[in-house]
Design an enzyme around this catalytic site. Sequence first.
Site, PDB file in Angstrom:
ATOM      1  N   TRP A  33       0.569  -1.170  -0.098  1.00 15.11           N
ATOM      2  CA  TRP A  33       0.025   0.140  -0.234  1.00 15.11           C
ATOM      3  C   TRP A  33       0.637   1.007  -0.108  1.00 15.11           C
ATOM      4  CZ3 TRP A  33      -4.477   2.272  -0.500  1.00 15.11           C
ATOM      5  CH2 TRP A  33      -4.618   2.901  -0.122  1.00 15.11           C
ATOM      6  N   MET A  34       0.612   1.875  -0.399  1.00 16.68           N
ATOM      7  CA  MET A  34       1.120   3.650  -0.717  1.00 16.68           C
ATOM      8  C   MET A  34      -0.260   4.691  -0.815  1.00 16.68           C
ATOM      9  SD  MET A  34       3.245   5.366  -3.730  1.00 16.68           S
ATOM     10  CE  MET A  34       2.082   5.471  -4.811  1.00 16.68           C
ATOM     11  N   ASN A  35       0.459   5.915  -0.026  1.00 13.67           N
ATOM     12  CA  ASN A  35      -0.406   7.252  -0.407  1.00 13.67           C
ATOM     13  C   ASN A  35       0.103   8.024  -0.515  1.00 13.67           C
ATOM     14  OD1 ASN A  35      -0.831   5.892   3.022  1.00 13.67           O
ATOM     15  ND2 ASN A  35      -1.595   8.090   3.176  1.00 13.67           N
ATOM     16  N   ASP A  36      -0.072   9.356   0.106  1.00 15.85           N
ATOM     17  CA  ASP A  36       0.662  10.471   0.029  1.00 15.85           C
ATOM     18  C   ASP A  36       2.361  10.155  -0.152  1.00 15.85           C
ATOM     19  OD1 ASP A  36      -1.560  11.006   1.168  1.00 15.85           O
ATOM     20  OD2 ASP A  36      -0.885  11.807   3.203  1.00 15.85           O
ATOM     21  N   GLN A  52       4.006   7.768   1.695  1.00 17.40           N
ATOM     22  CA  GLN A  52       3.321   6.908   3.313  1.00 17.40           C
ATOM     23  C   GLN A  52       2.816   5.760   2.765  1.00 17.40           C
ATOM     24  OE1 GLN A  52       0.868   8.649   6.160  1.00 17.40           O
ATOM     25  NE2 GLN A  52       3.452   9.192   5.619  1.00 17.40           N
ATOM     26  N   PHE A  92       3.305   9.604   9.931  1.00 20.91           N
ATOM     27  CA  PHE A  92       2.351   9.707   9.070  1.00 20.91           C
ATOM     28  C   PHE A  92       2.669  11.354   8.184  1.00 20.91           C
ATOM     29  CE2 PHE A  92      -2.404   9.452  10.625  1.00 20.91           C
ATOM     30  CZ  PHE A  92      -2.297   8.226  10.502  1.00 20.91           C
ATOM     31  N   SER A  93       2.291  12.191   7.098  1.00 13.84           N
ATOM     32  CA  SER A  93       2.963  12.602   6.463  1.00 13.84           C
ATOM     33  C   SER A  93       3.641  13.746   7.357  1.00 13.84           C
ATOM     34  CB  SER A  93       1.486  12.875   5.420  1.00 13.84           C
ATOM     35  OG  SER A  93       1.203  11.953   4.247  1.00 13.84           O
ATOM     36  N   ARG A 166      -2.227  17.727  12.291  1.00 11.56           N
ATOM     37  CA  ARG A 166      -1.184  16.735  10.873  1.00 11.56           C
ATOM     38  C   ARG A 166      -0.401  17.733  10.006  1.00 11.56           C
ATOM     39  NH1 ARG A 166      -5.651  14.138  10.669  1.00 11.56           N
ATOM     40  NH2 ARG A 166      -6.652  13.973   8.894  1.00 11.56           N
ATOM     41  N   GLU A 218      -6.217  18.327   5.095  1.00 10.43           N
ATOM     42  CA  GLU A 218      -4.737  18.178   5.287  1.00 10.43           C
ATOM     43  C   GLU A 218      -3.448  18.730   4.523  1.00 10.43           C
ATOM     44  OE1 GLU A 218      -6.905  13.605   6.326  1.00 10.43           O
ATOM     45  OE2 GLU A 218      -6.729  14.103   4.058  1.00 10.43           O
ATOM     46  N   TRP A 300      -9.724   8.751  -2.118  1.00 11.11           N
ATOM     47  CA  TRP A 300      -9.918   8.102  -0.612  1.00 11.11           C
ATOM     48  C   TRP A 300     -11.186   7.142  -0.148  1.00 11.11           C
ATOM     49  CZ3 TRP A 300      -6.713   5.378   2.547  1.00 11.11           C
ATOM     50  CH2 TRP A 300      -5.707   6.650   3.044  1.00 11.11           C
TER      51      TRP A 300
HETATM   52  C1  FRU Z   1      -4.000  11.985   4.182  1.00  8.92           C
HETATM   53  C2  FRU Z   1      -3.441  11.417   4.772  1.00  8.92           C
HETATM   54  C3  FRU Z   1      -2.936  12.716   5.723  1.00  8.92           C
HETATM   55  C4  FRU Z   1      -2.114  11.804   6.725  1.00  8.92           C
HETATM   56  C5  FRU Z   1      -2.131  10.861   5.812  1.00  8.92           C
HETATM   57  C6  FRU Z   1      -2.256   9.312   6.854  1.00  8.92           C
HETATM   58  O1  FRU Z   1      -3.675  11.013   2.634  1.00  8.92           O
HETATM   59  O2  FRU Z   1      -5.191  10.837   5.989  1.00  8.92           O
HETATM   60  O3  FRU Z   1      -3.655  13.302   6.732  1.00  8.92           O
HETATM   61  O4  FRU Z   1      -0.792  11.963   7.239  1.00  8.92           O
HETATM   62  O5  FRU Z   1      -2.856  10.873   4.862  1.00  8.92           O
HETATM   63  O6  FRU Z   1      -1.636   8.092   5.236  1.00  8.92           O
END
Ligand code: FRU
Length: 495
Positions: A33-36, A52, A92-93, A166, A218, A300
């Site tokens: 898994w990858m996000n930000d 992330q 987190f980010s 955050r 965010e 999301w």
């Molecule tokens: C945005 C977010 C950030 C948080 C991170 C957690 O996509 O929700 O606010 O730091 O992802 O993975």
Amino acid sequence: MFFIFYGAFAQSKPAWYNEQYRPQIHFTPKQHWMNDPNGLVYFNGTYHLFYQYYPGAAVWGPMHWGHATSKDLFHWQHHPIALYPDSLGYIFSGSVVVDYKNTSGFGINGKIPLVAVFTHHDPKGEKEGRIDYQNQSLAYSLDEGKTWKKYSGNPVLKNPGIKDFRDPKVGWNEAAGKWMMTLAVLDHINFYSSTDLKTWTKESEFGKDVGAHGGVWECPDLFSLDYEGKKVWVLIVNLNPGGPNGGSGTQYFIGDFNGHNFIPFATDTRWLDYGPDEYAGVIYSNTGNRRIFLGWMSNWQYGQQVPTKEWRSAMTVPRELSIKKEEDKYLIASVPAKETDRLSAKEFKLQNVNASHFNLTSKAGKLKGPAKLIINSDRLEDFSITVSNSSGQQLVIVFDKVTNTYFIDRTHSGKVDFEKGFAAKHTAPRLASGQQFNLILVIDNASVELFADDGRTVMTEIFFPDTIFSDMMIESNDKFYLKTLQLITLRSVYK
Ligand code: FRU
């Protein structure tokens, strides 16, 4: 014999980058898994991409910072995980700065420290129902990002009693002679300043009553851009949910920043990307006058359900941001960064094209991989561009004159039933005025990015067809003429 057989068997497994839906020019993690995008920083000729990352599964989980580097923003080398969760929580980010002056004191023996400023998210505190479980912390690297040490004095910015606290984005503010932190706080932004990255003083708040508030704020960013010799400040605020086409999205404000306060020129809602699939986008630090933007190419609303098995999510193509003025309104424009050109393989070019019913595939051949389509016209009319495969799956990109909107319809784009809102048609306003029109489409195996009118209107969409979209057709009910049309096939970054 057994070993030979086993070897042959092992090799017959497809390489990871050949998997179905695997983007060929966009960054993806090999697995999981990858996000930000996090810690985007350019240092000593290398672009770093932290992100992330959950190495345990292809869905969100305890967050780490994954790490990759590139010389050209397209060919990435994957590195070991940079930051692991610890007793203060998940990672987190956040952002990375080059501390040239060693203001932090982390540099020893003349080595320039890279300093990561990130959110520690304490899952225990969250479970216990506390409200102060997100705090800002530091880590530093003295070997160009290869290894990282967490600061012993973490956290450096404590939670004042607000759950959503955050995603620190830090930059050096030349006029103030200080570091400035832009932090997302539930429904607004807090600005903090520091001389050493370790002690932070609150300067101001912004945004409670302006812009879009359909969800939590965010991943912000604050930076300046030159417009005709004038310094203009941009505040990016990502928002989830409440995006322009549902789910998450990236809004921005244009204004002035005096070292303490952000003063917007206008307070209406503007979106950096109107499509559903760009989120958490921010810019690279330490790139001189260039502003290079990268976003998470998902949403999301369904990011954890998309039908990729080994990994989930990609990043957008890197984009270059600039300011344009439309009457008295400043706008951000984004276009694919010039590094994209290095992927160009074959170019098919035509001039003076009657695009009322133009079968591009019969002229230029079927697409076998990623491509870029560039068209322009002196007289914009209604038109549609259909990209499709032989199974009849398609994506339709439209401009509609009456409503002055672009839209992208992915209702019949292949696999769409993994989430009820995915099969949809998304719209974006045309922000340019006048008849002059140009469009760039960047097409990969599972995404399209639309940049219209020199990047004034941008849309990012992902899709999951059985086989890639190989055919293209342009149609119009009007007399639609293109001054030029270029179809450029792009080399996969894996070849
Ligand atoms: C945005 C977010 C950030 C948080 C991170 C957690 O996509 O929700 O606010 O730091 O992802 O993975």
